[in-house]
Design a protein around this motif. Structure first.
Motif, PDB file in Angstrom:
ATOM      1  N   UNK A  56     -19.728  49.917  35.761  1.00 48.57           N
ATOM      2  CA  UNK A  56     -18.912  50.691  34.824  1.00 48.57           C
ATOM      3  C   UNK A  56     -18.420  49.851  33.643  1.00 48.57           C
ATOM      4  N   UNK A  57     -19.014  48.687  33.447  1.00 53.47           N
ATOM      5  CA  UNK A  57     -18.572  47.787  32.370  1.00 53.47           C
ATOM      6  C   UNK A  57     -18.565  48.498  31.011  1.00 53.47           C
ATOM      7  N   UNK A  58     -19.666  49.113  30.647  1.00 53.34           N
ATOM      8  CA  UNK A  58     -19.754  49.745  29.330  1.00 53.34           C
ATOM      9  C   UNK A  58     -18.764  50.899  29.198  1.00 53.34           C
ATOM     10  N   UNK A  59     -18.631  51.675  30.263  1.00 55.10           N
ATOM     11  CA  UNK A  59     -17.691  52.797  30.230  1.00 55.10           C
ATOM     12  C   UNK A  59     -16.254  52.297  30.084  1.00 55.10           C
ATOM     13  N   UNK A  60     -15.954  51.210  30.741  1.00 55.69           N
ATOM     14  CA  UNK A  60     -14.628  50.611  30.672  1.00 55.69           C
ATOM     15  C   UNK A  60     -14.284  50.212  29.235  1.00 55.69           C
ATOM     16  N   UNK A  61     -15.196  49.530  28.579  1.00 54.46           N
ATOM     17  CA  UNK A  61     -14.945  49.080  27.210  1.00 54.46           C
ATOM     18  C   UNK A  61     -14.895  50.262  26.253  1.00 54.46           C
ATOM     19  N   UNK A  62     -15.747  51.248  26.481  1.00 58.56           N
ATOM     20  CA  UNK A  62     -15.727  52.447  25.636  1.00 58.56           C
ATOM     21  C   UNK A  62     -14.389  53.163  25.747  1.00 58.56           C
ATOM     22  N   UNK A  63     -13.879  53.292  26.959  1.00 65.71           N
ATOM     23  CA  UNK A  63     -12.575  53.923  27.152  1.00 65.71           C
ATOM     24  C   UNK A  63     -11.488  53.148  26.423  1.00 65.71           C
ATOM     25  N   UNK A  64     -11.482  51.840  26.601  1.00 55.85           N
ATOM     26  CA  UNK A  64     -10.452  51.026  25.963  1.00 55.85           C
ATOM     27  C   UNK A  64     -10.494  51.176  24.448  1.00 55.85           C
ATOM     28  N   UNK A  65     -11.685  51.138  23.878  1.00 50.04           N
ATOM     29  CA  UNK A  65     -11.800  51.224  22.421  1.00 50.04           C
ATOM     30  C   UNK A  65     -11.439  52.617  21.906  1.00 50.04           C
ATOM     31  N   UNK A  66     -11.745  53.629  22.679  1.00 45.94           N
ATOM     32  CA  UNK A  66     -11.369  54.987  22.277  1.00 45.94           C
ATOM     33  C   UNK A  66      -9.851  55.138  22.259  1.00 45.94           C
ATOM     34  N   UNK A  90      -2.211  50.057  19.068  1.00 43.49           N
ATOM     35  CA  UNK A  90      -2.106  49.507  20.413  1.00 43.49           C
ATOM     36  C   UNK A  90      -2.095  47.982  20.282  1.00 43.49           C
ATOM     37  N   UNK A  91      -0.899  47.435  20.051  1.00 45.47           N
ATOM     38  CA  UNK A  91      -0.750  46.000  19.828  1.00 45.47           C
ATOM     39  C   UNK A  91      -0.146  45.294  21.031  1.00 45.47           C
ATOM     40  N   UNK A  92      -0.212  45.952  22.192  1.00 47.24           N
ATOM     41  CA  UNK A  92       0.351  45.338  23.396  1.00 47.24           C
ATOM     42  C   UNK A  92      -0.574  45.456  24.600  1.00 47.24           C
ATOM     43  N   UNK A  93      -1.737  46.088  24.423  1.00 47.44           N
ATOM     44  CA  UNK A  93      -2.701  46.140  25.511  1.00 47.44           C
ATOM     45  C   UNK A  93      -2.637  47.364  26.388  1.00 47.44           C
ATOM     46  N   UNK A  94      -1.812  48.350  26.020  1.00 48.11           N
ATOM     47  CA  UNK A  94      -1.714  49.536  26.868  1.00 48.11           C
ATOM     48  C   UNK A  94      -3.016  50.331  26.894  1.00 48.11           C
ATOM     49  N   UNK A  95      -3.811  50.217  25.838  1.00 47.15           N
ATOM     50  CA  UNK A  95      -5.127  50.852  25.819  1.00 47.15           C
ATOM     51  C   UNK A  95      -6.006  50.295  26.937  1.00 47.15           C
ATOM     52  N   UNK A  96      -5.930  48.971  27.130  1.00 48.65           N
ATOM     53  CA  UNK A  96      -6.695  48.332  28.207  1.00 48.65           C
ATOM     54  C   UNK A  96      -6.160  48.723  29.574  1.00 48.65           C
ATOM     55  N   UNK A  97      -4.855  48.862  29.683  1.00 47.27           N
ATOM     56  CA  UNK A  97      -4.254  49.220  30.975  1.00 47.27           C
ATOM     57  C   UNK A  97      -4.741  50.586  31.443  1.00 47.27           C
ATOM     58  N   UNK A  98      -4.778  51.549  30.518  1.00 47.28           N
ATOM     59  CA  UNK A  98      -5.252  52.886  30.886  1.00 47.28           C
ATOM     60  C   UNK A  98      -6.718  52.863  31.272  1.00 47.28           C
ATOM     61  N   UNK A  99      -7.530  52.146  30.507  1.00 50.58           N
ATOM     62  CA  UNK A  99      -8.967  52.084  30.798  1.00 50.58           C
ATOM     63  C   UNK A  99      -9.222  51.464  32.164  1.00 50.58           C
ATOM     64  N   UNK A 100      -8.514  50.368  32.472  1.00 52.22           N
ATOM     65  CA  UNK A 100      -8.714  49.707  33.765  1.00 52.22           C
ATOM     66  C   UNK A 100      -8.323  50.620  34.920  1.00 52.22           C
ATOM     67  N   UNK A 101      -7.195  51.345  34.762  1.00 52.58           N
ATOM     68  CA  UNK A 101      -6.748  52.181  35.867  1.00 52.58           C
ATOM     69  C   UNK A 101      -7.647  53.402  36.051  1.00 52.58           C
ATOM     70  N   UNK A 102      -8.191  53.940  34.967  1.00 52.16           N
ATOM     71  CA  UNK A 102      -9.116  55.070  35.103  1.00 52.16           C
ATOM     72  C   UNK A 102     -10.387  54.663  35.843  1.00 52.16           C
ATOM     73  N   UNK A 103     -10.934  53.511  35.487  1.00 50.32           N
ATOM     74  CA  UNK A 103     -12.136  53.046  36.182  1.00 50.32           C
ATOM     75  C   UNK A 103     -11.811  52.721  37.637  1.00 50.32           C
ATOM     76  N   UNK A 104     -10.633  52.153  37.875  1.00 51.74           N
ATOM     77  CA  UNK A 104     -10.226  51.888  39.261  1.00 51.74           C
ATOM     78  C   UNK A 104     -10.126  53.190  40.055  1.00 51.74           C
ATOM     79  N   UNK A 105      -9.597  54.229  39.407  1.00 52.48           N
ATOM     80  CA  UNK A 105      -9.508  55.541  40.077  1.00 52.48           C
ATOM     81  C   UNK A 105     -10.898  56.056  40.429  1.00 52.48           C
ATOM     82  N   UNK A 106     -11.855  55.840  39.536  1.00 47.65           N
ATOM     83  CA  UNK A 106     -13.226  56.275  39.808  1.00 47.65           C
ATOM     84  C   UNK A 106     -13.808  55.519  41.003  1.00 47.65           C
ATOM     85  N   UNK A 107     -13.649  54.203  41.009  1.00 50.88           N
ATOM     86  CA  UNK A 107     -14.195  53.398  42.104  1.00 50.88           C
ATOM     87  C   UNK A 107     -13.526  53.760  43.427  1.00 50.88           C
ATOM     88  N   UNK A 108     -12.214  53.890  43.412  1.00 48.68           N
ATOM     89  CA  UNK A 108     -11.487  54.203  44.639  1.00 48.68           C
ATOM     90  C   UNK A 108     -11.810  55.610  45.143  1.00 48.68           C
TER      91      UNK A 108
END
Length: 394
Positions: free
Chosen positions: A10-20, A98-116
């Motif tokens: 899910x690497x590409x999907x993760x980065x796409x989510x973060x950038x979106x 998004x100057x504090x990384x919250x975009x990355x936090x959401x992307x990571x947790x969404x992918x984690x939800x998918x894996x789990x």
């Protein structure tokens, strides 16, 4: 497929989510588009979602049998900053970033939800995914008041923050106080305006403000132990209209940060000391003052048992115990409201990479992160959840 392999796919999907998310930042309690994206993604995983606190999103994932309830949290809000990065995914909303990384936090947790969600037969209990609005101004407390820690009752909580002061490939996980409490003050010093050529006929609030800014610094060096970290900072001072006019008043704003329990019941009482000194300095200069203090965040304290679990998990994920470091900061985070009520651990995922230019501090208009570290963040969510639900930690 093993969990590590599933995360990697899910690497590409993760980065796409973060950038979106990065392209479409929204301020606190205005995360309407963001919430819709999060809801849609979770529903596509077969999860039922509900709104908490206007734009907050919560979803539950039940395991194969009953057990404890673990909450995984990501924050959603952006900052009122005009982005200066020259990247194709830069903010499309002028003045918001998004100057504090919250975009990355959401992307990571969404992918984690998918894996789990693909591994729900592997654990007992329930995972509560929480996407929180308005972290910058106490959104966690609003969610708690609306019952986010209930229905079902949460037993423990975990959170991750990408952190550019920590080198990529490392993660900061420390027991005890790891982020500061935060009180924000606004004050006005009132004097009597006049001519700068005859200052004796006026009461000068400018010199009172100058004296106050310096005098309150004695609190952390003379009144509170140096072993109890305290920072008093002024971020704004405003007054006057012209160089030859003594103004009637001066406005000041700033923050008081501390790594211990603050408030009137504490021994240190940094905010109460600040008020006392400010009023007395103003009186010395024949001025009066009005002080407004907002208690924004309490210190974030990591639970010892969950911290040890997280460090063991990080050794699995990073495959190197030396990658797990201690990290404490005076910055504040309202995750502290969750971890005050239930055992919690908050981790700092290193995202600073000199070669990629991602070492600028958070809240900077050119803030960016090393996206290669995000897979490790997902793995910490996934393996941390599985480890917690299979171990008797707390």
């Amino acid at each position: 497929m093993q969990i590590s392999g599933r995360i990697e796919q899910y690497r590409d999907e993760l980065i796409t989510l973060r950038r979106s998310f990065h392209q479409h930042p929204e301020l606190g309690f205005e995360e309407h588009h963001t919430a819709e994206v999060v809801e849609s993604y979770l529903k596509d995983l077969g999860l039922t979602t509900r709104r908490v606190t206007k734009t907050g999103v919560v979803a539950l994932l039940a395991g194969s049998r009953p057990g404890r309830v673990l909450m995984l949290r990501a924050d959603m809000d952006a900052l009122p900053i005009n982005e200066e990065n020259d990247v194709d995914y830069r903010s499309r909303n002028p003045g918001v970033m998004h100057a504090c990384g919250h975009d990355a936090h959401m992307a990571m947790l969404l992918i984690a939800a998918k894996v789990l969600s693909h591994n729900k037969d592997a654990f007992a209990g329930t995972i509560k995914f929480v996407f929180q609005p308005n972290e910058e101004i106490a959104g966690a407390l609003r969610m708690i008041e609306e019952g986010v820690l209930e229905h079902p009752t949460v037993d423990a909580v975990m959170g991750i923050h990408v952190w550019t002061p920590v080198e990529s490939g490392k993660i900061g996980i420390t027991a005890g106080p790891v982020m500061g409490g935060l009180d924000v003050f606004k004050m006005t010093i009132f004097g009597k305006g006049g001519h700068t050529g005859v200052p004796e006929d006026a009461v000068d609030p400018v010199i009172a403000a100058a004296n106050l800014i310096q005098t309150v610094q004695m609190i952390q060096t003379r009144e509170i132990s140096n072993l109890k970290s305290t920072i008093i900072m002024f971020g704004r001072i405003s007054g006057g209209t012209k160089s030859n006019i003594i103004p009637d008043k001066v406005d000041l704003e700033g923050s008081i940060r501390f790594l211990y329990k603050g408030g009137p019941d504490s021994i240190e009482q940094p905010t109460e000391r600040f008020r006392r000194i400010a009023e007395q300095v103003c009186q010395t200069h024949r001025c009066t003052c009005r002080i407004e203090i907002i208690h924004e965040n309490i210190p974030l304290i990591n639970h010892s048992g969950l911290t040890e679990l997280a460090r063991q998990t990080a050794a699995e994920v990073f495959k190197d115990r030396n990658a797990v470091i201690d990290n404490v900061t005076m910055a504040s985070e309202d995750f502290s409201e969750f971890s005050q009520r239930v055992p919690g651990v908050f981790m700092f995922l290193g995202a600073g990479n000199e070669k990629k230019g991602t070492t600028l501090p958070h809240h900077n208009p050119r803030f960016n992160i090393d996206e290669d570290v995000l897979l490790n963040g997902v793995a910490m969510h996934v393996r941390g959840a599985l480890n917690y639900l299979s171990m008797n930690v707390v």
